[in-house]
Design a protein around this motif. Structure first.
Motif, mmCIF file in Angstrom:
data_model
loop_
_atom_site.group_PDB
_atom_site.id
_atom_site.type_symbol
_atom_site.label_atom_id
_atom_site.label_comp_id
_atom_site.label_asym_id
_atom_site.label_seq_id
_atom_site.Cartn_x
_atom_site.Cartn_y
_atom_site.Cartn_z
ATOM 1 N N GLU A 1 46.064 98.921 -34.422
ATOM 2 C CA GLU A 1 46.332 97.445 -34.978
ATOM 3 C C GLU A 1 46.105 96.375 -34.167
ATOM 4 O O GLU A 1 46.115 95.125 -34.690
ATOM 5 N N ALA A 2 46.275 96.671 -32.939
ATOM 6 C CA ALA A 2 46.020 95.585 -31.985
ATOM 7 C C ALA A 2 44.598 95.609 -31.442
ATOM 8 O O ALA A 2 44.537 94.833 -30.557
ATOM 9 N N GLU A 3 43.835 96.379 -31.455
ATOM 10 C CA GLU A 3 42.544 96.515 -30.928
ATOM 11 C C GLU A 3 41.434 95.460 -31.471
ATOM 12 O O GLU A 3 41.648 95.102 -32.762
ATOM 13 N N GLU A 4 40.177 95.196 -30.728
ATOM 14 C CA GLU A 4 39.431 94.315 -31.337
ATOM 15 C C GLU A 4 38.865 94.994 -32.638
ATOM 16 O O GLU A 4 38.881 95.942 -33.068
ATOM 17 N N ALA A 5 38.577 93.870 -33.370
ATOM 18 C CA ALA A 5 38.217 94.220 -34.811
ATOM 19 C C ALA A 5 39.094 94.642 -35.746
ATOM 20 O O ALA A 5 38.870 95.126 -37.007
ATOM 21 N N ALA A 6 40.406 94.812 -35.269
ATOM 22 C CA ALA A 6 41.385 94.862 -36.331
ATOM 23 C C ALA A 6 41.285 93.941 -37.307
ATOM 24 O O ALA A 6 41.272 92.667 -37.172
ATOM 25 N N SER A 7 41.859 94.235 -38.783
ATOM 26 C CA SER A 7 41.896 93.207 -39.744
ATOM 27 C C SER A 7 43.317 92.165 -39.596
ATOM 28 O O SER A 7 44.049 92.841 -38.847
ATOM 29 N N ARG A 8 43.062 91.104 -40.075
ATOM 30 C CA ARG A 8 44.378 90.406 -40.298
ATOM 31 C C ARG A 8 45.237 91.217 -40.739
ATOM 32 O O ARG A 8 46.542 91.017 -40.352
ATOM 33 N N GLU A 9 45.242 91.711 -41.797
ATOM 34 C CA GLU A 9 45.989 92.612 -42.410
ATOM 35 C C GLU A 9 46.848 93.906 -41.429
ATOM 36 O O GLU A 9 47.780 94.052 -41.625
ATOM 37 N N GLU A 10 45.955 94.395 -40.791
ATOM 38 C CA GLU A 10 46.307 95.295 -39.803
ATOM 39 C C GLU A 10 47.152 94.945 -38.900
ATOM 40 O O GLU A 10 48.425 95.374 -38.512
ATOM 41 N N ALA A 11 46.787 93.677 -38.243
ATOM 42 C CA ALA A 11 47.450 93.115 -37.316
ATOM 43 C C ALA A 11 48.879 92.542 -37.610
ATOM 44 O O ALA A 11 49.956 92.672 -37.142
ATOM 45 N N LEU A 12 48.665 91.976 -38.788
ATOM 46 C CA LEU A 12 50.171 91.170 -39.634
ATOM 47 C C LEU A 12 50.966 92.494 -39.638
ATOM 48 O O LEU A 12 52.147 92.294 -39.536
ATOM 49 N N GLY A 13 50.297 93.566 -40.291
ATOM 50 C CA GLY A 13 51.351 94.452 -40.424
ATOM 51 C C GLY A 13 52.207 95.120 -39.308
ATOM 52 O O GLY A 13 53.190 95.351 -39.138
ATOM 53 N N LEU A 14 51.392 95.325 -38.124
ATOM 54 C CA LEU A 14 51.989 95.604 -36.804
ATOM 55 C C LEU A 14 53.138 94.673 -36.614
ATOM 56 O O LEU A 14 54.186 95.027 -35.883
ATOM 57 N N LEU A 15 52.883 93.366 -36.692
ATOM 58 C CA LEU A 15 53.849 92.271 -36.282
ATOM 59 C C LEU A 15 55.047 92.557 -37.173
ATOM 60 O O LEU A 15 56.090 92.469 -36.631
ATOM 61 N N VAL A 16 54.808 92.666 -38.464
ATOM 62 C CA VAL A 16 56.010 93.031 -39.289
ATOM 63 C C VAL A 16 56.859 94.125 -39.119
ATOM 64 O O VAL A 16 58.131 94.092 -39.042
ATOM 65 N N GLU A 17 56.020 95.052 -38.471
ATOM 66 C CA GLU A 17 56.808 96.386 -38.226
ATOM 67 C C GLU A 17 57.778 96.131 -36.903
ATOM 68 O O GLU A 17 58.687 96.737 -36.960
ATOM 69 N N LEU A 18 57.052 95.574 -35.921
ATOM 70 C CA LEU A 18 57.669 95.235 -34.817
ATOM 71 C C LEU A 18 58.889 94.348 -34.899
ATOM 72 O O LEU A 18 59.948 94.466 -34.318
ATOM 73 N N GLY A 19 58.843 93.308 -35.863
ATOM 74 C CA GLY A 19 59.737 92.335 -36.141
ATOM 75 C C GLY A 19 60.096 91.539 -34.799
ATOM 76 O O GLY A 19 59.157 90.742 -34.627
ATOM 77 N N ASP A 20 61.135 91.522 -34.023
ATOM 78 C CA ASP A 20 61.218 90.543 -33.087
ATOM 79 C C ASP A 20 61.590 91.328 -31.714
ATOM 80 O O ASP A 20 61.744 92.723 -31.760
ATOM 81 N N ARG A 21 62.000 90.835 -30.736
ATOM 82 C CA ARG A 21 62.198 91.610 -29.346
ATOM 83 C C ARG A 21 61.114 92.321 -28.955
ATOM 84 O O ARG A 21 61.246 93.401 -28.422
ATOM 85 N N ALA A 22 59.884 91.984 -29.065
ATOM 86 C CA ALA A 22 58.832 92.932 -28.802
ATOM 87 C C ALA A 22 57.691 91.931 -28.247
ATOM 88 O O ALA A 22 57.499 90.716 -28.503
ATOM 89 N N ALA A 23 56.729 92.514 -27.536
ATOM 90 C CA ALA A 23 55.687 91.805 -26.931
ATOM 91 C C ALA A 23 54.372 92.679 -27.136
ATOM 92 O O ALA A 23 54.305 93.879 -27.385
ATOM 93 N N VAL A 24 53.205 92.059 -27.701
ATOM 94 C CA VAL A 24 52.017 92.606 -28.342
ATOM 95 C C VAL A 24 50.915 92.214 -27.236
ATOM 96 O O VAL A 24 50.693 90.665 -27.347
ATOM 97 N N SER A 25 50.172 92.819 -26.819
ATOM 98 C CA SER A 25 48.714 92.467 -25.902
ATOM 99 C C SER A 25 47.911 92.719 -26.694
ATOM 100 O O SER A 25 47.338 94.097 -27.475
ATOM 101 N N THR A 26 46.894 91.766 -27.148
ATOM 102 C CA THR A 26 45.642 91.708 -28.084
ATOM 103 C C THR A 26 44.702 91.198 -27.539
ATOM 104 O O THR A 26 44.564 90.573 -26.563
#
Length: 140
Positions: free
Chosen positions: A77-102
């Protein structure tokens, strides 16, 4: 509390790389940017580090992971060409206290702009949407 969304550090020119682009590593400047991340993000709580599986994204957060005693998890969900929905779903799943490299294209879909390589957005989710609280330029 916040979620940190990092654009991978500099990895040289895509056109100059021969081979699988997923394996394109950070260049010298990119490594300096990655090595500066632990200091840049020292005041933020990070309990989980997630990355695109592309080498340059993983390498960007490796110094942060080492400094925090954490491992780097890879997610499509953080890889190139991931859709907005996929990436946003990952952020929602992680919540806070996380770092995402994309990647820049994912950031553009999430925030409307990609930002500098090696930069970090401090993000809060409000009603399921990412709101940028701060933009941190890449470490020198």
């Amino acid at each position: 509390m916040a979620l940190l969304v990092v654009r991978h550090a500099r990895a040289g020119k895509r056109k100059a790389w021969q081979g699988d682009d997923r394996q394109r590593p950070l260049d010298r400047r990119g490594w300096r940017q990655a090595e500066g991340l632990p200091g840049l993000l020292a005041s933020y709580a990070v309990e989980r580090i997630v990355s695109s599986g592309y080498l340059r994204c993983v390498q960007t957060v490796e110094p942060l992971a080492q400094a925090r005693g954490l491992s780097v998890e890879t997610r499509p969900e953080a890889e190139e060409a991931a859709s907005r929905e996929e990436a946003l779903g990952l952020l929602v799943e992680l919540g806070d206290r996380a770092a995402v490299s994309t990647h820049g294209d994912v950031l553009e879909r999430l925030f409307g702009v990609d930002g500098q390589k090696g930069s970090t957005r401090v993000v809060e989710l409000r009603d399921g949407e990412p709101v940028v609280l701060a933009y941190l330029p890449p470490p020198a």
